[in-house]
Design an enzyme around this catalytic site. Sequence first.
Site, PDB file in Angstrom:
ATOM      1  CD  GLU A   1      -3.017   0.987   0.273  1.00 17.69           C
ATOM      2  OE1 GLU A   1      -2.391   1.631  -0.588  1.00 17.69           O
ATOM      3  OE2 GLU A   1      -4.211   1.209   0.513  1.00 17.69           O
TER       4      GLU A   1
ATOM      5  CG  ASP B   1      -5.606   8.707   6.637  1.00 20.86           C
ATOM      6  OD1 ASP B   1      -5.059   9.161   7.647  1.00 20.86           O
ATOM      7  OD2 ASP B   1      -6.471   9.325   5.992  1.00 20.86           O
ATOM      8  CB  THR B   2      -9.414   5.748   8.275  1.00 20.86           C
ATOM      9  OG1 THR B   2      -9.576   5.082   7.019  1.00 20.86           O
ATOM     10  CG2 THR B   2      -9.642   7.247   8.104  1.00 20.86           C
ATOM     11  N   GLY B   3      -7.377   3.255   7.943  1.00 22.07           N
ATOM     12  CA  GLY B   3      -7.265   1.795   7.967  1.00 22.07           C
ATOM     13  C   GLY B   3      -8.401   1.102   7.216  1.00 22.07           C
TER      14      GLY B   3
ATOM     15  CB  THR C   1      -7.930   1.347   1.989  1.00 24.28           C
ATOM     16  OG1 THR C   1      -8.558   2.612   1.800  1.00 24.28           O
ATOM     17  CG2 THR C   1      -7.588   0.745   0.636  1.00 24.28           C
TER      18      THR C   1
ATOM     19  CE  LYS D   1      -1.394  10.965   6.267  1.00 28.54           C
ATOM     20  NZ  LYS D   1      -2.565  11.646   5.664  1.00 28.54           N
TER      21      LYS D   1
ATOM     22  CG  ASP E   1      -4.294  11.334  -6.046  1.00 24.37           C
ATOM     23  OD1 ASP E   1      -4.273  10.796  -4.909  1.00 24.37           O
ATOM     24  OD2 ASP E   1      -5.322  11.391  -6.734  1.00 24.37           O
TER      25      ASP E   1
HETATM   26  P1  IMP Z   1      -7.521   4.772   4.573  1.00 29.90           P
HETATM   27  O1  IMP Z   1      -8.534   3.884   3.958  1.00 29.90           O
HETATM   28  O2  IMP Z   1      -8.135   5.914   5.322  1.00 29.90           O
HETATM   29  O3  IMP Z   1      -6.479   4.035   5.383  1.00 29.90           O
HETATM   30  O4  IMP Z   1      -6.787   5.530   3.411  1.00 29.90           O
HETATM   31  C1  IMP Z   1      -5.957   4.917   2.565  1.00 29.90           C
HETATM   32  C2  IMP Z   1      -5.972   5.642   1.233  1.00 29.90           C
HETATM   33  O5  IMP Z   1      -6.289   7.035   1.334  1.00 29.90           O
HETATM   34  C3  IMP Z   1      -4.590   5.575   0.679  1.00 29.90           C
HETATM   35  O6  IMP Z   1      -4.414   4.422  -0.098  1.00 29.90           O
HETATM   36  C4  IMP Z   1      -4.475   6.853  -0.116  1.00 29.90           C
HETATM   37  O7  IMP Z   1      -4.883   6.630  -1.439  1.00 29.90           O
HETATM   38  C5  IMP Z   1      -5.404   7.830   0.560  1.00 29.90           C
HETATM   39  N1  IMP Z   1      -4.669   8.758   1.438  1.00 29.90           N
HETATM   40  C6  IMP Z   1      -4.623   8.764   2.791  1.00 29.90           C
HETATM   41  N2  IMP Z   1      -3.854   9.747   3.269  1.00 29.90           N
HETATM   42  C7  IMP Z   1      -3.365  10.405   2.178  1.00 29.90           C
HETATM   43  C8  IMP Z   1      -2.475  11.531   2.011  1.00 29.90           C
HETATM   44  O8  IMP Z   1      -1.938  12.140   2.954  1.00 29.90           O
HETATM   45  N3  IMP Z   1      -2.227  11.897   0.727  1.00 29.90           N
HETATM   46  C9  IMP Z   1      -2.767  11.258  -0.353  1.00 29.90           C
HETATM   47  N4  IMP Z   1      -3.593  10.209  -0.239  1.00 29.90           N
HETATM   48  C10 IMP Z   1      -3.889   9.777   1.007  1.00 29.90           C
HETATM   49 MG    MG Z   2      -4.299   4.163  -2.154  1.00 27.54          MG
END
Ligand code: IMP
Ligand code: MG
Length: 172
Positions: A96, A100-102, A104, A128, A156
């Site tokens: 990956e 971030d939140t986890g 995905t 993060k 992006d």
């Molecule tokens: P999660 O599902 O919140 O863990 O987010 C994961 C996805 O959010 C990553 O695969 C990124 O595509 C996007 N993402 C999270 N934080 C950032 C950031 O700081 N910059 C760009 N994309 C982010």
């Molecule tokens: Mg991504």
Amino acid sequence: MANVNVLITEYEISKRCRELGEQISQDYKGKTVHLICVLTGAIYFACELSKYISVPVVFDCISASSYGNKKTSSGVVNVLDMLKNDIKGKDVLIVEDIIDTGNTIKKLEEILNEKKPRSIKVCTMLDKPESRKVNVKADYVAFNLPDKFVVGYGLDNTDGTCRNLPYIGYIE
Ligand code: IMP
Ligand code: MG
């Protein structure tokens, strides 16, 4: 183009990829790594990392998106299963860009687990940990970051640009 401040240089990323690649090669000794690159963001990292893995690698891709065009996670994860290889009984390494939140990685683990691999591990370029909303943990982390929006090296900006920057940075 937005003004991007460099946080992690191309050299530092490459150096960490070499270290992680060597670690992964040790951990998967005698096995084949079924590397699953999470499109689109992880593409640069997965390519660089895979060059330093010395055990056999099957390189495959799956697509996930949750962000839409906002800086905060929508919580709804869209997964497009485009795997070309059967992972039943295989040792899967999800690669990956950032956790971030986890949400995905949790969704991806659920979907891939249904295919009955022998093992699943997660390697992420960025983590993060402060932003976590669901309980997931990466097995390999290249860099930890504070809760800050970053771009480059696959990640992006809100307008879709910046993925091609050869470094990781934040926008002023
Ligand atoms: P999660 O599902 O919140 O863990 O987010 C994961 C996805 O959010 C990553 O695969 C990124 O595509 C996007 N993402 C999270 N934080 C950032 C950031 O700081 N910059 C760009 N994309 C982010
Ligand atoms: Mg991504």
